[in-house]
Motif scaffolding. Sequence first.
Motif, PDB file in Angstrom:
ATOM      1  N   THR A 146      -0.250  -3.362   4.085  1.00  0.00           N
ATOM      2  CA  THR A 146      -0.320  -3.111   5.557  1.00  0.00           C
ATOM      3  C   THR A 146      -1.734  -3.499   6.276  1.00  0.00           C
ATOM      4  O   THR A 146      -2.506  -2.925   5.676  1.00  0.00           O
ATOM      5  CB  THR A 146       0.559  -2.133   6.268  1.00  0.00           C
ATOM      6  OG1 THR A 146       1.834  -1.873   5.906  1.00  0.00           O
ATOM      7  CG2 THR A 146       0.557  -2.082   7.796  1.00  0.00           C
ATOM      8  N   GLY A 147      -1.666  -4.287   7.495  1.00  0.00           N
ATOM      9  CA  GLY A 147      -3.061  -4.483   8.087  1.00  0.00           C
ATOM     10  C   GLY A 147      -3.369  -5.886   7.939  1.00  0.00           C
ATOM     11  O   GLY A 147      -2.740  -6.756   7.369  1.00  0.00           O
ATOM     12  N   SER A 148      -4.540  -6.378   8.538  1.00  0.00           N
ATOM     13  CA  SER A 148      -4.883  -7.707   8.896  1.00  0.00           C
ATOM     14  C   SER A 148      -5.253  -8.331   7.279  1.00  0.00           C
ATOM     15  O   SER A 148      -4.883  -9.482   7.265  1.00  0.00           O
ATOM     16  CB  SER A 148      -6.199  -7.925   9.718  1.00  0.00           C
ATOM     17  OG  SER A 148      -6.880  -6.958   9.235  1.00  0.00           O
ATOM     18  N   THR A 149      -5.878  -7.476   6.475  1.00  0.00           N
ATOM     19  CA  THR A 149      -6.171  -8.114   5.205  1.00  0.00           C
ATOM     20  C   THR A 149      -4.752  -8.492   4.158  1.00  0.00           C
ATOM     21  O   THR A 149      -4.532  -9.380   3.726  1.00  0.00           O
ATOM     22  CB  THR A 149      -7.147  -7.389   4.242  1.00  0.00           C
ATOM     23  OG1 THR A 149      -8.117  -6.654   5.313  1.00  0.00           O
ATOM     24  CG2 THR A 149      -7.780  -7.946   3.155  1.00  0.00           C
ATOM     25  N   ALA A 184      -7.538  -1.337   2.910  1.00  0.00           N
ATOM     26  CA  ALA A 184      -8.104  -0.056   3.222  1.00  0.00           C
ATOM     27  C   ALA A 184      -9.093  -0.024   4.154  1.00  0.00           C
ATOM     28  O   ALA A 184      -9.774  -1.002   4.420  1.00  0.00           O
ATOM     29  CB  ALA A 184      -8.863   0.483   1.588  1.00  0.00           C
ATOM     30  N   ASP A 185      -9.330   1.125   4.710  1.00  0.00           N
ATOM     31  CA  ASP A 185     -10.309   1.287   5.941  1.00  0.00           C
ATOM     32  C   ASP A 185     -11.741   1.778   5.228  1.00  0.00           C
ATOM     33  O   ASP A 185     -12.745   1.430   5.903  1.00  0.00           O
ATOM     34  CB  ASP A 185      -9.882   2.507   6.713  1.00  0.00           C
ATOM     35  CG  ASP A 185      -8.634   1.951   7.277  1.00  0.00           C
ATOM     36  OD1 ASP A 185      -8.509   1.150   7.987  1.00  0.00           O
ATOM     37  OD2 ASP A 185      -7.502   2.733   7.165  1.00  0.00           O
ATOM     38  N   LYS A 197     -16.219  -2.421   4.038  1.00  0.00           N
ATOM     39  CA  LYS A 197     -15.436  -1.350   3.889  1.00  0.00           C
ATOM     40  C   LYS A 197     -15.906  -0.311   2.575  1.00  0.00           C
ATOM     41  O   LYS A 197     -15.490   0.664   2.522  1.00  0.00           O
ATOM     42  CB  LYS A 197     -13.894  -1.660   3.560  1.00  0.00           C
ATOM     43  CG  LYS A 197     -13.068  -2.570   4.408  1.00  0.00           C
ATOM     44  CD  LYS A 197     -12.912  -1.721   5.622  1.00  0.00           C
ATOM     45  CE  LYS A 197     -12.160  -2.775   6.776  1.00  0.00           C
ATOM     46  NZ  LYS A 197     -10.823  -3.160   6.045  1.00  0.00           N
ATOM     47  N   ASP A 203      -2.943  -4.027  -1.244  1.00  0.00           N
ATOM     48  CA  ASP A 203      -2.999  -3.470   0.093  1.00  0.00           C
ATOM     49  C   ASP A 203      -4.616  -3.365   0.375  1.00  0.00           C
ATOM     50  O   ASP A 203      -5.529  -3.374  -0.324  1.00  0.00           O
ATOM     51  CB  ASP A 203      -2.595  -1.933  -0.203  1.00  0.00           C
ATOM     52  CG  ASP A 203      -2.040  -1.442   1.281  1.00  0.00           C
ATOM     53  OD1 ASP A 203      -2.233  -2.109   2.434  1.00  0.00           O
ATOM     54  OD2 ASP A 203      -1.509  -0.219   1.524  1.00  0.00           O
ATOM     55  N   LYS A 251     -11.466 -11.502   4.184  1.00  0.00           N
ATOM     56  CA  LYS A 251     -10.268 -11.135   4.144  1.00  0.00           C
ATOM     57  C   LYS A 251      -9.613 -12.305   3.246  1.00  0.00           C
ATOM     58  O   LYS A 251      -8.805 -11.851   2.244  1.00  0.00           O
ATOM     59  CB  LYS A 251      -9.825 -10.445   5.211  1.00  0.00           C
ATOM     60  CG  LYS A 251     -10.475  -9.363   6.038  1.00  0.00           C
ATOM     61  CD  LYS A 251      -9.726  -8.928   7.437  1.00  0.00           C
ATOM     62  CE  LYS A 251     -10.675  -7.916   7.827  1.00  0.00           C
ATOM     63  NZ  LYS A 251      -9.905  -7.287   9.026  1.00  0.00           N
ATOM     64  N   LYS A 304      -7.148   5.145   4.091  1.00  0.00           N
ATOM     65  CA  LYS A 304      -6.321   4.433   4.647  1.00  0.00           C
ATOM     66  C   LYS A 304      -5.416   4.976   5.905  1.00  0.00           C
ATOM     67  O   LYS A 304      -5.650   6.317   5.814  1.00  0.00           O
ATOM     68  CB  LYS A 304      -5.218   3.963   3.377  1.00  0.00           C
ATOM     69  CG  LYS A 304      -5.851   2.943   2.530  1.00  0.00           C
ATOM     70  CD  LYS A 304      -4.809   2.555   1.483  1.00  0.00           C
ATOM     71  CE  LYS A 304      -3.716   1.960   2.087  1.00  0.00           C
ATOM     72  NZ  LYS A 304      -3.876   0.807   2.993  1.00  0.00           N
ATOM     73  N   GLY A 305      -4.738   4.343   6.548  1.00  0.00           N
ATOM     74  CA  GLY A 305      -4.006   4.634   7.445  1.00  0.00           C
ATOM     75  C   GLY A 305      -4.435   4.357   9.080  1.00  0.00           C
ATOM     76  O   GLY A 305      -3.948   4.428  10.020  1.00  0.00           O
ATOM     77  N   GLY A 306      -5.643   3.420   8.926  1.00  0.00           N
ATOM     78  CA  GLY A 306      -6.091   2.819  10.313  1.00  0.00           C
ATOM     79  C   GLY A 306      -4.726   1.915  10.774  1.00  0.00           C
ATOM     80  O   GLY A 306      -4.957   1.966  12.257  1.00  0.00           O
ATOM     81  N   GLY A 307      -4.036   1.436  10.083  1.00  0.00           N
ATOM     82  CA  GLY A 307      -2.992   0.730  10.814  1.00  0.00           C
ATOM     83  C   GLY A 307      -1.537   1.502  10.847  1.00  0.00           C
ATOM     84  O   GLY A 307      -0.477   1.034  11.367  1.00  0.00           O
ATOM     85  N   GLY A 308      -1.739   2.698  10.568  1.00  0.00           N
ATOM     86  CA  GLY A 308      -0.692   3.792  10.964  1.00  0.00           C
ATOM     87  C   GLY A 308       0.255   3.701   9.685  1.00  0.00           C
ATOM     88  O   GLY A 308       1.416   4.310   9.963  1.00  0.00           O
ATOM     89  N   ALA A 309       0.392   3.214   8.596  1.00  0.00           N
ATOM     90  CA  ALA A 309       1.306   2.957   7.562  1.00  0.00           C
ATOM     91  C   ALA A 309       1.124   3.950   6.330  1.00  0.00           C
ATOM     92  O   ALA A 309       1.658   3.784   5.149  1.00  0.00           O
ATOM     93  CB  ALA A 309       1.261   1.779   7.309  1.00  0.00           C
ATOM     94  N   LEU A 310       0.146   4.858   6.431  1.00  0.00           N
ATOM     95  CA  LEU A 310      -0.322   5.460   5.212  1.00  0.00           C
ATOM     96  C   LEU A 310       0.830   6.360   4.156  1.00  0.00           C
ATOM     97  O   LEU A 310       0.819   6.215   2.969  1.00  0.00           O
ATOM     98  CB  LEU A 310      -1.494   6.498   5.504  1.00  0.00           C
ATOM     99  CG  LEU A 310      -1.086   7.744   6.444  1.00  0.00           C
ATOM    100  CD1 LEU A 310      -0.807   9.029   5.529  1.00  0.00           C
ATOM    101  CD2 LEU A 310      -1.877   8.138   7.437  1.00  0.00           C
TER     102      LEU A 310
END
Length: 232
Positions: free
Chosen positions: A28-31, A85-86, A123, A83, A7, A96-102
């Motif tokens: 948003t997210g770890s990456t 992606a899942d 991914k 950004d 990442k 996207k949206g695994g982190g809830g920010a889609l």
Amino acid sequence: MDQKQLKVEAARKALEHVASGMKLGIGTGSTAEEFVRLLAQKLAAGLQIVGVPTSERTAALCRELGVPLSTLDETPELDLTIDGADEIDMHLSLIKGGGGALLREKIVAAASTRMIVIADKSKVVDTLGRFPLPIEVNRFGLRATEHAIAAAANRLGLSGDIKLRMTDAQPFVTDGDHFILDASFGRIPDTRALSDALLAIPGVVEHGLFIGLASAAIVAGSDGIETIQAVR
Ligand SMILES: O=C(CO)[C@H](O)[C@H](O)COP(=O)(O)O
């Protein structure tokens, strides 16, 4: 190289596309968080950008690291969004949206001239749908919306569990004060048809299928970094 390091490498490569003066959407997210950390180092070395964060979580990290922020209202046109992606397919359609920010992620990406996705190679998929599709819904009429989503999916030959996302035994609440339904439909052969069908349901605020938004994906694997370009 472990997944975290992959990442970091994808984020580092994406930073090469960032130039002084840019108005930058920040994912948003770890990456994306690895990107923010590297960006902060570049800012300390003299790079000048203004960032529009895609979530409160990203905004908090940016503030902590001294990344200058703006809002989309103050800065409605962005040069570039970076950004995570899942899932990513070869057409650069995304889940996207695994982190809830889609929702904010999609609004910010749509306001950007370019969107570069950063991810580790796990991914990349042939067909989207292994990762449950996050669907942001209004709290009002939750069960009716869930039934409507299941019916719309059935009409397209899709079925599977639709689960209300929970956190600490409570429904997960997005930055926009909505809930998220995670839909395990499996492979989605026609993403456009599912997108249209979901958006026709009044209780659906937005969904995590990103179609035609990404310009490139920087994908890091143990065998190196690959950039997938959108063919349009
Ligand atoms: O869409 C997202 C958040 O809503 C993230 O970009 C996605 O979940 C990927 O996250 P990570 O980089 O932690 O794997």
